[in-house]
Scaffold this active site. Structure first.
Site, mmCIF file in Angstrom:
data_model
loop_
_atom_site.group_PDB
_atom_site.id
_atom_site.type_symbol
_atom_site.label_atom_id
_atom_site.label_comp_id
_atom_site.label_asym_id
_atom_site.label_seq_id
_atom_site.Cartn_x
_atom_site.Cartn_y
_atom_site.Cartn_z
ATOM 1 N N SER A 33 1.087 -1.193 0.161
ATOM 2 C CA SER A 33 -0.190 -0.056 0.071
ATOM 3 C C SER A 33 1.081 1.431 0.205
ATOM 4 C CB SER A 33 -1.065 -0.085 0.963
ATOM 5 O OG SER A 33 -1.525 1.083 1.272
ATOM 6 N N TYR A 79 -2.750 -1.387 10.001
ATOM 7 C CA TYR A 79 -2.239 -1.764 8.439
ATOM 8 C C TYR A 79 -1.436 -1.134 8.156
ATOM 9 C CZ TYR A 79 -4.224 -1.370 3.374
ATOM 10 O OH TYR A 79 -4.222 -1.832 2.154
HETATM 11 N N1 NAP Z 1 -8.647 -0.890 -1.893
HETATM 12 C C1 NAP Z 1 -7.762 0.398 -1.913
HETATM 13 O O1 NAP Z 1 -7.632 1.348 -2.177
HETATM 14 C C2 NAP Z 1 -6.585 0.154 -1.866
HETATM 15 C C3 NAP Z 1 -4.941 0.572 -1.550
HETATM 16 C C4 NAP Z 1 -3.709 0.063 -1.723
HETATM 17 C C5 NAP Z 1 -3.228 -1.624 -1.816
HETATM 18 N N2 NAP Z 1 -4.780 -2.726 -1.547
HETATM 19 C C6 NAP Z 1 -4.581 -3.750 -1.443
HETATM 20 O O2 NAP Z 1 -4.568 -4.239 -2.679
HETATM 21 C C7 NAP Z 1 -5.439 -5.756 -1.870
HETATM 22 C C8 NAP Z 1 -6.166 -6.441 -2.606
HETATM 23 O O3 NAP Z 1 -7.659 -4.990 -2.187
HETATM 24 P P1 NAP Z 1 -8.430 -5.149 -3.331
HETATM 25 O O4 NAP Z 1 -8.281 -3.151 -3.044
HETATM 26 O O5 NAP Z 1 -8.083 -5.542 -4.088
HETATM 27 O O6 NAP Z 1 -10.084 -5.114 -2.509
HETATM 28 P P2 NAP Z 1 -10.441 -6.623 -2.207
HETATM 29 O O7 NAP Z 1 -11.502 -7.221 -3.346
HETATM 30 O O8 NAP Z 1 -11.350 -6.197 -0.838
HETATM 31 O O9 NAP Z 1 -9.485 -8.030 -1.843
HETATM 32 C C9 NAP Z 1 -9.272 -8.277 -0.576
HETATM 33 C C10 NAP Z 1 -9.651 -9.862 -0.840
HETATM 34 O O10 NAP Z 1 -8.706 -10.798 0.080
HETATM 35 C C11 NAP Z 1 -9.387 -11.864 0.633
HETATM 36 N N3 NAP Z 1 -9.284 -12.029 1.311
HETATM 37 C C12 NAP Z 1 -8.664 -11.401 2.396
HETATM 38 N N4 NAP Z 1 -8.927 -12.332 4.002
HETATM 39 C C13 NAP Z 1 -8.314 -12.988 3.459
HETATM 40 C C14 NAP Z 1 -7.905 -13.850 4.268
HETATM 41 N N5 NAP Z 1 -8.122 -14.221 5.836
HETATM 42 N N6 NAP Z 1 -7.790 -15.625 3.757
HETATM 43 C C15 NAP Z 1 -7.702 -15.194 2.180
HETATM 44 N N7 NAP Z 1 -7.960 -14.608 1.662
HETATM 45 C C16 NAP Z 1 -8.835 -13.272 2.225
HETATM 46 C C17 NAP Z 1 -9.959 -11.831 0.001
HETATM 47 O O11 NAP Z 1 -11.425 -12.466 -0.155
HETATM 48 P P3 NAP Z 1 -12.206 -13.460 0.788
HETATM 49 O O12 NAP Z 1 -12.764 -12.235 2.211
HETATM 50 O O13 NAP Z 1 -12.687 -14.403 -0.084
HETATM 51 O O14 NAP Z 1 -11.580 -14.381 1.619
HETATM 52 C C18 NAP Z 1 -10.624 -10.624 -1.200
HETATM 53 O O15 NAP Z 1 -10.256 -11.042 -2.584
HETATM 54 C C19 NAP Z 1 -5.101 -5.836 -0.711
HETATM 55 O O16 NAP Z 1 -4.040 -6.486 0.574
HETATM 56 C C20 NAP Z 1 -5.279 -4.489 0.544
HETATM 57 O O17 NAP Z 1 -4.532 -3.946 1.113
HETATM 58 C C21 NAP Z 1 -5.890 -1.708 -1.766
#
Ligand code: NAP
Length: 253
Positions: A153, A167
């Site tokens: 991030s 986080y």
């Molecule tokens: N959105 C933003 O603004 C942003 C910015 C910077 C970085 N990020 C990073 O990008 C990454 C992806 O996030 P996203 O934005 O694409 O959101 P998202 O769609 O909510 O993706 C998060 C994923 O993590 C999985 N997950 C969470 N806990 C888990 C567990 N215990 N076991 C297995 N899978 C798990 C979820 O699947 P299940 O719920 O099905 O398990 C989901 O598919 C994350 O690491 C986040 O920190 C996001």
């Protein structure tokens, strides 16, 4: 399979046989990475806790003529991760890349309102789980000169008070994880990238204390934007390592 001009067909065949495992592959960035990698000729394994979204991604990849495997698991479960790694290698015969996109935050993210159990959950998902997956897959990555993209991030790259205690701490530590991996595994051809995206319009934003509205989301990065940067890292030649990438929306919502 298309052969780019000037590229030997054997090289393209080799590339097209490659296999990537995307954690958090059922939604958001992980889903976009899975679809992008499949379109680029990679076979794809996607993992997460909810089977429905994973099956949808696998079906979408298969519908486009690709090959995908859906693995339902909690990425905090060391035994489940080891079993998933075995399933990937049994199905595809190799593993060339990891994209570690599974992540977690919580609305209660300040010292004055956090629940310490949630803090542990965030750290286990964002930091310990990437260690578990890389550890399980390292023998395979050594065999293939593999690539690891750790979806961290922008909170790991510059102070981001709104991101919260657990986080910010867990994502910042991913930089050290990537550096140690690169220092120690370079002799085996293994390469890792610390990818630091700014705001992305995904369901992840629903975990914020103040959930952004549609206007704020409209100026953010899209999952496809981030998948494009991941694909760049995945497709880099074997002698090229992209240590760190920061990608931000121009306008802050
Ligand atoms: N959105 C933003 O603004 C942003 C910015 C910077 C970085 N990020 C990073 O990008 C990454 C992806 O996030 P996203 O934005 O694409 O959101 P998202 O769609 O909510 O993706 C998060 C994923 O993590 C999985 N997950 C969470 N806990 C888990 C567990 N215990 N076991 C297995 N899978 C798990 C979820 O699947 P299940 O719920 O099905 O398990 C989901 O598919 C994350 O690491 C986040 O920190 C996001």
């Amino acid at each position: 399979m298309s052969v780019a001009s000037g590229e030997p067909e054997a090289a393209v065949r080799e590339r097209d046989g490659r296999v990537v495992w995307v954690t958090g592959g059922g939604s958001g960035v992980g889903r976009a990475v899975a679809l992008s990698a499949a379109a680029a000729g990679w076979s794809v394994a996607v993992s997460g806790r909810r089977p429905g979204p994973l099956e949808e991604v696998a079906a979408e990849v298969a519908g486009a003529g690709g090959d995908a495997l859906a693995l339902t698991l909690d990425v905090q479960d060391v035994d489940a991760v080891a079993a998933a790694r075995r399933a990937v290698v049994e199905r595809f015969g190799r593993l060339d890349a990891l994209v570690l996109a599974a992540g977690l935050n919580t609305p209660r993210r300040r010292w004055d309102d956090q629940d310490v159990r949630e803090v542990h959950d965030v750290i286990a998902t964002n930091l310990s789980a990437p260690v578990t997956v890389v550890d399980a897959a390292l023998p395979d990555l050594r065999r293939t000169g593999g690539v690891v993209v750790v979806v961290s991030s922008i909170a790991a790259w510059r102070p981001s008070p709104g991101a919260g205690v657990a986080y910010s701490a867990s994502k910042t530590a991913l930089g050290a994880l990537v550096r140690t991996l690169n220092e120690q595994e370079a002799p085996h051809g293994v390469r890792a990238c610390h990818l630091c995206p700014g705001d992305i319009a995904t369901d992840f934003l629903d975990q914020r204390p103040q959930v952004p509205d549609a206007a704020a989301r409209a100026v953010m990065l899209t999952p496809a934007d981030v998948a494009g940067t991941v694909q760049f890292v995945l497709d880099a030649p074997a002698h090229v390592r992209v240590d760190e990438l920061v990608v931000s929306p121009v306008v802050r919502g």
